[in-house]
Design a protein around this motif. Structure first.
Motif, PDB file in Angstrom:
ATOM      1  N   MET A   1     -48.458 -32.988 -24.736  1.00 17.23           N
ATOM      2  CA  MET A   1     -47.669 -32.660 -23.555  1.00 17.23           C
ATOM      3  C   MET A   1     -46.631 -33.748 -23.288  1.00 17.23           C
ATOM      4  SD  MET A   1     -48.923 -29.799 -22.612  1.00 17.23           S
ATOM      5  CE  MET A   1     -48.130 -29.611 -21.000  1.00 17.23           C
ATOM      6  N   GLY A   2     -45.479 -33.324 -22.849  1.00 16.78           N
ATOM      7  CA  GLY A   2     -44.427 -34.270 -22.522  1.00 16.78           C
ATOM      8  C   GLY A   2     -43.874 -34.015 -21.130  1.00 16.78           C
ATOM      9  N   TRP A   3     -43.336 -35.065 -20.548  1.00 24.95           N
ATOM     10  CA  TRP A   3     -42.594 -34.954 -19.288  1.00 24.95           C
ATOM     11  C   TRP A   3     -41.162 -35.434 -19.540  1.00 24.95           C
ATOM     12  CZ3 TRP A   3     -44.077 -32.739 -14.784  1.00 24.95           C
ATOM     13  CH2 TRP A   3     -45.439 -32.487 -14.586  1.00 24.95           C
ATOM     14  N   PHE A   4     -40.225 -34.682 -19.050  1.00 23.24           N
ATOM     15  CA  PHE A   4     -38.815 -35.002 -19.182  1.00 23.24           C
ATOM     16  C   PHE A   4     -38.169 -34.859 -17.806  1.00 23.24           C
ATOM     17  CE2 PHE A   4     -38.418 -35.059 -23.822  1.00 23.24           C
ATOM     18  CZ  PHE A   4     -39.621 -34.486 -24.185  1.00 23.24           C
ATOM     19  N   ARG A   5     -36.959 -35.388 -17.678  1.00 26.02           N
ATOM     20  CA  ARG A   5     -36.256 -35.232 -16.407  1.00 26.02           C
ATOM     21  C   ARG A   5     -34.767 -35.085 -16.660  1.00 26.02           C
ATOM     22  NH1 ARG A   5     -37.093 -41.347 -13.866  1.00 26.02           N
ATOM     23  NH2 ARG A   5     -35.639 -42.452 -15.283  1.00 26.02           N
ATOM     24  N   GLN A   6     -34.112 -34.447 -15.714  1.00 28.46           N
ATOM     25  CA  GLN A   6     -32.672 -34.266 -15.806  1.00 28.46           C
ATOM     26  C   GLN A   6     -32.051 -34.523 -14.439  1.00 28.46           C
ATOM     27  OE1 GLN A   6     -31.423 -30.522 -17.511  1.00 28.46           O
ATOM     28  NE2 GLN A   6     -29.418 -31.353 -17.989  1.00 28.46           N
TER      29      GLN A   6
ATOM     30  N   ARG B   1     -30.882 -34.131 -20.203  1.00 29.24           N
ATOM     31  CA  ARG B   1     -32.326 -34.229 -20.045  1.00 29.24           C
ATOM     32  C   ARG B   1     -32.842 -35.388 -20.888  1.00 29.24           C
ATOM     33  NH1 ARG B   1     -35.636 -28.653 -20.049  1.00 29.24           N
ATOM     34  NH2 ARG B   1     -33.811 -28.240 -18.739  1.00 29.24           N
ATOM     35  N   GLU B   2     -33.774 -36.142 -20.321  1.00 33.70           N
ATOM     36  CA  GLU B   2     -34.276 -37.321 -21.021  1.00 33.70           C
ATOM     37  C   GLU B   2     -35.795 -37.387 -20.985  1.00 33.70           C
ATOM     38  OE1 GLU B   2     -32.770 -40.832 -19.100  1.00 33.70           O
ATOM     39  OE2 GLU B   2     -33.960 -40.527 -17.297  1.00 33.70           O
ATOM     40  N   PHE B   3     -36.324 -38.058 -21.957  1.00 32.28           N
ATOM     41  CA  PHE B   3     -37.768 -38.262 -22.086  1.00 32.28           C
ATOM     42  C   PHE B   3     -38.282 -39.187 -20.995  1.00 32.28           C
ATOM     43  CE2 PHE B   3     -41.802 -38.849 -24.033  1.00 32.28           C
ATOM     44  CZ  PHE B   3     -42.078 -40.210 -24.030  1.00 32.28           C
ATOM     45  N   VAL B   4     -39.453 -38.856 -20.458  1.00 32.26           N
ATOM     46  CA  VAL B   4     -40.102 -39.704 -19.465  1.00 32.26           C
ATOM     47  C   VAL B   4     -41.443 -40.223 -19.995  1.00 32.26           C
ATOM     48  CG1 VAL B   4     -41.145 -39.788 -17.161  1.00 32.26           C
ATOM     49  CG2 VAL B   4     -39.011 -38.505 -17.525  1.00 32.26           C
ATOM     50  N   ALA B   5     -42.300 -39.310 -20.429  1.00 35.70           N
ATOM     51  CA  ALA B   5     -43.635 -39.715 -20.870  1.00 35.70           C
ATOM     52  C   ALA B   5     -44.232 -38.605 -21.723  1.00 35.70           C
ATOM     53  CB  ALA B   5     -44.543 -40.002 -19.681  1.00 35.70           C
ATOM     54  N   ALA B   6     -45.217 -38.964 -22.521  1.00 31.43           N
ATOM     55  CA  ALA B   6     -45.912 -37.981 -23.343  1.00 31.43           C
ATOM     56  C   ALA B   6     -47.355 -38.416 -23.527  1.00 31.43           C
ATOM     57  CB  ALA B   6     -45.229 -37.816 -24.695  1.00 31.43           C
ATOM     58  N   ILE B   7     -48.206 -37.434 -23.818  1.00 28.48           N
ATOM     59  CA  ILE B   7     -49.630 -37.706 -24.001  1.00 28.48           C
ATOM     60  C   ILE B   7     -50.144 -36.808 -25.109  1.00 28.48           C
ATOM     61  CG2 ILE B   7     -50.279 -36.032 -22.199  1.00 28.48           C
ATOM     62  CD1 ILE B   7     -52.534 -38.023 -21.418  1.00 28.48           C
ATOM     63  N   ASN B   8     -50.999 -37.357 -25.954  1.00 28.84           N
ATOM     64  CA  ASN B   8     -51.484 -36.559 -27.082  1.00 28.84           C
ATOM     65  C   ASN B   8     -52.614 -35.633 -26.629  1.00 28.84           C
ATOM     66  OD1 ASN B   8     -53.673 -38.354 -26.895  1.00 28.84           O
ATOM     67  ND2 ASN B   8     -53.988 -38.330 -29.107  1.00 28.84           N
ATOM     68  N   TRP B   9     -53.175 -34.904 -27.566  1.00 33.57           N
ATOM     69  CA  TRP B   9     -54.130 -33.854 -27.232  1.00 33.57           C
ATOM     70  C   TRP B   9     -55.354 -34.385 -26.488  1.00 33.57           C
ATOM     71  CZ3 TRP B   9     -59.192 -33.721 -29.045  1.00 33.57           C
ATOM     72  CH2 TRP B   9     -59.497 -34.694 -30.000  1.00 33.57           C
ATOM     73  N   SER B  10     -55.791 -35.556 -26.826  1.00 35.48           N
ATOM     74  CA  SER B  10     -57.026 -36.068 -26.233  1.00 35.48           C
ATOM     75  C   SER B  10     -56.774 -36.936 -25.009  1.00 35.48           C
ATOM     76  CB  SER B  10     -57.794 -36.896 -27.267  1.00 35.48           C
ATOM     77  OG  SER B  10     -57.072 -38.085 -27.557  1.00 35.48           O
TER      78      SER B  10
ATOM     79  N   GLY C   1     -55.718 -39.941 -25.460  1.00 38.41           N
ATOM     80  CA  GLY C   1     -55.942 -41.285 -25.938  1.00 38.41           C
ATOM     81  C   GLY C   1     -54.687 -42.032 -26.357  1.00 38.41           C
ATOM     82  N   VAL C   2     -53.603 -41.294 -26.519  1.00 35.86           N
ATOM     83  CA  VAL C   2     -52.329 -41.900 -26.912  1.00 35.86           C
ATOM     84  C   VAL C   2     -51.253 -41.448 -25.930  1.00 35.86           C
ATOM     85  CG1 VAL C   2     -50.584 -42.134 -28.712  1.00 35.86           C
ATOM     86  CG2 VAL C   2     -53.003 -41.894 -29.345  1.00 35.86           C
ATOM     87  N   THR C   3     -50.528 -42.410 -25.394  1.00 32.39           N
ATOM     88  CA  THR C   3     -49.443 -42.096 -24.465  1.00 32.39           C
ATOM     89  C   THR C   3     -48.194 -42.878 -24.856  1.00 32.39           C
ATOM     90  OG1 THR C   3     -50.171 -43.842 -22.940  1.00 32.39           O
ATOM     91  CG2 THR C   3     -50.991 -41.608 -22.534  1.00 32.39           C
ATOM     92  N   ASP C   4     -47.076 -42.431 -24.345  1.00 35.26           N
ATOM     93  CA  ASP C   4     -45.810 -43.104 -24.583  1.00 35.26           C
ATOM     94  C   ASP C   4     -44.948 -42.933 -23.340  1.00 35.26           C
ATOM     95  OD1 ASP C   4     -43.005 -42.778 -26.882  1.00 35.26           O
ATOM     96  OD2 ASP C   4     -43.858 -44.543 -25.901  1.00 35.26           O
ATOM     97  N   TYR C   5     -44.125 -43.928 -23.074  1.00 36.26           N
ATOM     98  CA  TYR C   5     -43.294 -43.903 -21.878  1.00 36.26           C
ATOM     99  C   TYR C   5     -41.875 -44.355 -22.197  1.00 36.26           C
ATOM    100  CZ  TYR C   5     -47.759 -43.678 -19.419  1.00 36.26           C
ATOM    101  OH  TYR C   5     -49.003 -43.300 -18.985  1.00 36.26           O
ATOM    102  N   ALA C   6     -40.951 -43.827 -21.460  1.00 37.62           N
ATOM    103  CA  ALA C   6     -39.595 -44.348 -21.518  1.00 37.62           C
ATOM    104  C   ALA C   6     -39.586 -45.740 -20.894  1.00 37.62           C
ATOM    105  CB  ALA C   6     -38.639 -43.427 -20.759  1.00 37.62           C
ATOM    106  N   VAL C   7     -38.686 -46.569 -21.376  1.00 36.25           N
ATOM    107  CA  VAL C   7     -38.602 -47.937 -20.881  1.00 36.25           C
ATOM    108  C   VAL C   7     -38.377 -47.957 -19.367  1.00 36.25           C
ATOM    109  CG1 VAL C   7     -37.214 -50.036 -20.955  1.00 36.25           C
ATOM    110  CG2 VAL C   7     -37.798 -48.862 -23.080  1.00 36.25           C
ATOM    111  N   ALA C   8     -37.602 -47.015 -18.888  1.00 35.15           N
ATOM    112  CA  ALA C   8     -37.222 -47.004 -17.472  1.00 35.15           C
ATOM    113  C   ALA C   8     -38.402 -46.757 -16.537  1.00 35.15           C
ATOM    114  CB  ALA C   8     -36.149 -45.946 -17.239  1.00 35.15           C
TER     115      ALA C   8
END
Length: 124
Positions: free
Chosen positions: A34-39, A45-54, A56-63
């Motif tokens: 799943m991902g979150w984006f914003r415009q 539209r830009e990336f905000v955050a994402a999370i894997n299926w479990s 256990g892994v996440t990622d975030y935009a620097v901002a």
């Protein structure tokens, strides 16, 4: 069919918090990243955050790193975005998105399913 419905947007003051939620249906939620984006107005539209299926892994935009937290509940088919220390520059329409791979990505083109968005306005 796949449906993603965001909720929780609204008006917040700078320094405040909001929690967005994305309810998913029509898919095996635990198999999707799943991902979150914003415009923001006038911007792409830009990336905000994402999370894997479990979860256990996440990622975030620097901002937003250190201020936002993405999470998911596979039993409830929901993904949340907790937003703290909000800034006026966080004002945007926020979208959740799903991709049928367990891994995460910040690339918009790799998410085939999108919600309709929820508006977040942060006043100074």
């Amino acid at each position: 069919q796949v449906q993603l419905v965001e909720s929780g947007g609204g008006l917040a003051q700078a320094g405040g918090s909001l929690r967005l939620s994305c309810a998913a249906s029509g898919l095996t939620f635990s198999s999707y990243a799943m991902g979150w984006f914003r415009q923001a107005p006038g911007k792409e539209r830009e990336f905000v955050a994402a999370i894997n299926w479990s979860g256990g892994v996440t990622d975030y935009a620097v901002a937003v790193k250190g201020r936002f937290t993405v999470s998911r509940d596979n039993a409830k088919n929901t993904a949340d975005l907790q937003m703290n220390s909000l800034k006026p520059e966080d004002t945007a329409v926020y979208y959740c998105a799903a991709r049928g791979w367990s891994s995460i990505t910040d690339s918009i083109r790799n998410y085939p399913y999108w919600g309709q968005g929820t508006r977040v306005t942060v006043s100074s």
